[in-house]
Design an enzyme around this catalytic site. Structure first.
Site, short mmCIF file in Angstrom:
data_model
loop_
_atom_site.label_atom_id
_atom_site.label_comp_id
_atom_site.label_asym_id
_atom_site.label_seq_id
_atom_site.Cartn_x
_atom_site.Cartn_y
_atom_site.Cartn_z
N HIS A 1 -4.86 7.56 -16.94
CA HIS A 1 -5.90 6.61 -17.33
C HIS A 1 -5.48 5.76 -18.52
O HIS A 1 -5.86 4.57 -18.59
CB HIS A 1 -7.21 7.34 -17.61
CG HIS A 1 -7.98 7.65 -16.37
ND1 HIS A 1 -8.92 6.79 -15.83
CD2 HIS A 1 -7.93 8.71 -15.52
CE1 HIS A 1 -9.42 7.30 -14.73
NE2 HIS A 1 -8.84 8.48 -14.52
N HIS B 1 2.31 12.17 -0.94
CA HIS B 1 1.83 13.55 -0.89
C HIS B 1 2.98 14.49 -1.29
O HIS B 1 3.90 14.73 -0.50
CB HIS B 1 1.36 13.91 0.52
CG HIS B 1 0.13 13.19 0.95
ND1 HIS B 1 -1.11 13.44 0.41
CD2 HIS B 1 -0.05 12.23 1.90
CE1 HIS B 1 -2.01 12.67 0.99
NE2 HIS B 1 -1.40 11.92 1.89
N SER C 1 0.85 -1.19 0.00
CA SER C 1 0.00 0.00 0.00
C SER C 1 0.88 1.23 0.00
O SER C 1 1.86 1.31 0.75
CB SER C 1 -0.91 0.01 1.24
OG SER C 1 -1.73 1.15 1.25
N HIS D 1 -20.55 12.05 1.81
CA HIS D 1 -21.02 13.15 2.66
C HIS D 1 -20.70 14.51 2.06
O HIS D 1 -21.22 15.53 2.52
CB HIS D 1 -20.40 13.03 4.06
CG HIS D 1 -18.90 13.17 4.08
ND1 HIS D 1 -18.05 12.19 3.64
CD2 HIS D 1 -18.11 14.19 4.51
CE1 HIS D 1 -16.80 12.59 3.79
NE2 HIS D 1 -16.81 13.80 4.31
N ARG E 1 -3.16 -6.46 -3.24
CA ARG E 1 -3.24 -7.31 -2.06
C ARG E 1 -3.77 -8.70 -2.42
O ARG E 1 -4.43 -8.89 -3.44
CB ARG E 1 -4.14 -6.67 -1.00
CG ARG E 1 -5.54 -6.36 -1.52
CD ARG E 1 -6.33 -5.48 -0.56
NE ARG E 1 -7.67 -5.21 -1.08
CZ ARG E 1 -7.97 -4.20 -1.89
NH1 ARG E 1 -7.03 -3.36 -2.27
NH2 ARG E 1 -9.20 -4.04 -2.33
N ASN F 1 -2.65 0.27 -4.15
CA ASN F 1 -2.40 -0.92 -3.35
C ASN F 1 -2.74 -2.16 -4.16
O ASN F 1 -3.59 -2.13 -5.05
CB ASN F 1 -3.15 -0.89 -2.01
CG ASN F 1 -4.63 -1.15 -2.17
OD1 ASN F 1 -5.08 -2.29 -2.24
ND2 ASN F 1 -5.41 -0.08 -2.23
N HIS G 1 -2.31 7.28 -4.81
CA HIS G 1 -2.53 6.15 -3.91
C HIS G 1 -2.57 4.88 -4.75
O HIS G 1 -3.06 4.89 -5.89
CB HIS G 1 -3.86 6.30 -3.16
CG HIS G 1 -4.40 5.00 -2.64
ND1 HIS G 1 -5.37 4.28 -3.31
CD2 HIS G 1 -4.09 4.28 -1.53
CE1 HIS G 1 -5.65 3.19 -2.62
NE2 HIS G 1 -4.89 3.16 -1.55
#
Length: 304
Positions: free
Chosen positions: A142, A92, A88, A172, A106, A104, A102
């Site tokens: 992309h 920044h 992971s 939210h 797994r 990751n 970002h």
């Protein structure tokens, strides 16, 4: 498979940290080896206060043990043991002209009390979070993702691009965390895809990461920026933090399985602002970014 994938992510961690150190030209990753109470451990590498990268982590782990009750309910399984390994990373950059990234990759196994594997799957992806929108960079990121997917199945890119847009959504706030990329989970063996074929796909995506991100950093790292643009970056970082603490399933899994808190929260940036009811000026570059985040975009069509 678990030994094979763990060996792969060890090598990938070396490749990524070495290349990012070259890009920064000043800071080095500091390594921290740790053990998890209950089984397993990891190798955390963190870079801080660099010329290009303000803070970043590229971590690998392999943990195992009894699956906690809370996670048994989440996976809708009974009393089983588990093994999980993965890489992971979150980077920044210092400049608001360079996007946060970002990624990751797994692998997960579940076992009955006789030690037999009852389920196994791969997951992962990579996504980009810019503070100022350069369409050239979005298209590049992309396109690399699509090229990696197309080596295995032409249906993968549109499917996993949509899953990324859906997953990295700050419900939210009614906005995306960034401009997306790929997100996939529960890639299990079927009559159509073997475990080896899923391994080949996930490692192809992992191997594409540096190609997807480094050219963008190199293009933008020397651009000038103002104090106001830096403030905007820190406000947008606040939205990044909100997603990771409110919605991110990886953070939840780490906390629920007694993971190492320093490694789990290495994704949080060092300087963040929350400004009450902040609204960018209409027509500004900041407002342009928000327009894109309000509605995920297809970056690879002729008309965008």
């Amino acid at each position: 498979m678990k030994e094979k994938f763990y060996q792969y992510i060890q090598q990938l961690q070396d490749q990524i940290t070495t290349r990012l150190e070259e890009v920064d030209g000043e800071a080095k990753f500091q390594q921290d080896l740790w053990e998890r109470p209950g089984g397993g451990g990891g190798r955390t590498r963190v870079i801080e206060h660099g010329r290009v990268f303000e803070k970043g982590g590229v971590n690998i782990s392999a943990v195992h043990g009894e699956l906690p009750v809370a996670m048994q309910k989440y996976f809708n399984v009974g009393d089983v043991d588990f093994y999980a390994c993965g890489l992971s990373l979150v980077i920044h950059p210092k400049s608001p002209m360079v996007p946060t990234v970002h990624a990751n990759w797994r692998y997960f196994e579940m076992y009955d009390k006789e030690g037999q594997v009852v389920r196994s799957w791969f997951g992962g992806g990579q996504d980009l979070t810019p503070y100022y929108l350069f369409e050239e960079d979005a298209i590049h990121f992309h396109q690399v993702c699509k090229t990696a997917c197309d080596q295995h199945d032409a249906a993968f890119y549109p499917q996993y691009k949509k899953q990324c847009d859906d997953y990295f959504w700050n419900a939210h706030r009614e906005e995306a965390r960034g401009i997306g990329g790929l997100f996939f989970d529960r890639l299990e063996e079927t009559t159509e895809k073997t475990t080896q074929e899923w391994y080949d796909f996930v490692t192809t995506v992992g191997n594409s990461f540096l190609e997807a991100y480094v050219p963008i950093v190199e293009r933008r790292k020397k651009l000038d920026y103002t104090a106001e643009q830096r403030t905007w970056q820190e406000i947008r970082r606040g939205r990044y933090v909100e997603f990771n603490l409110v919605h991110d399933k990886g953070t939840l899994f780490g906390l629920k399985t007694n993971g190492r808190i320093e490694s789990i929260l290495m994704s949080l940036p060092p300087h963040v602002q929350w400004v009450y009811d902040h609204q960018p000026e209409a027509g500004s570059e900041e407002a342009k970014l928000l327009d894109v985040l309000a509605k995920p975009k297809d970056w690879l069509t002729v008309n965008g």
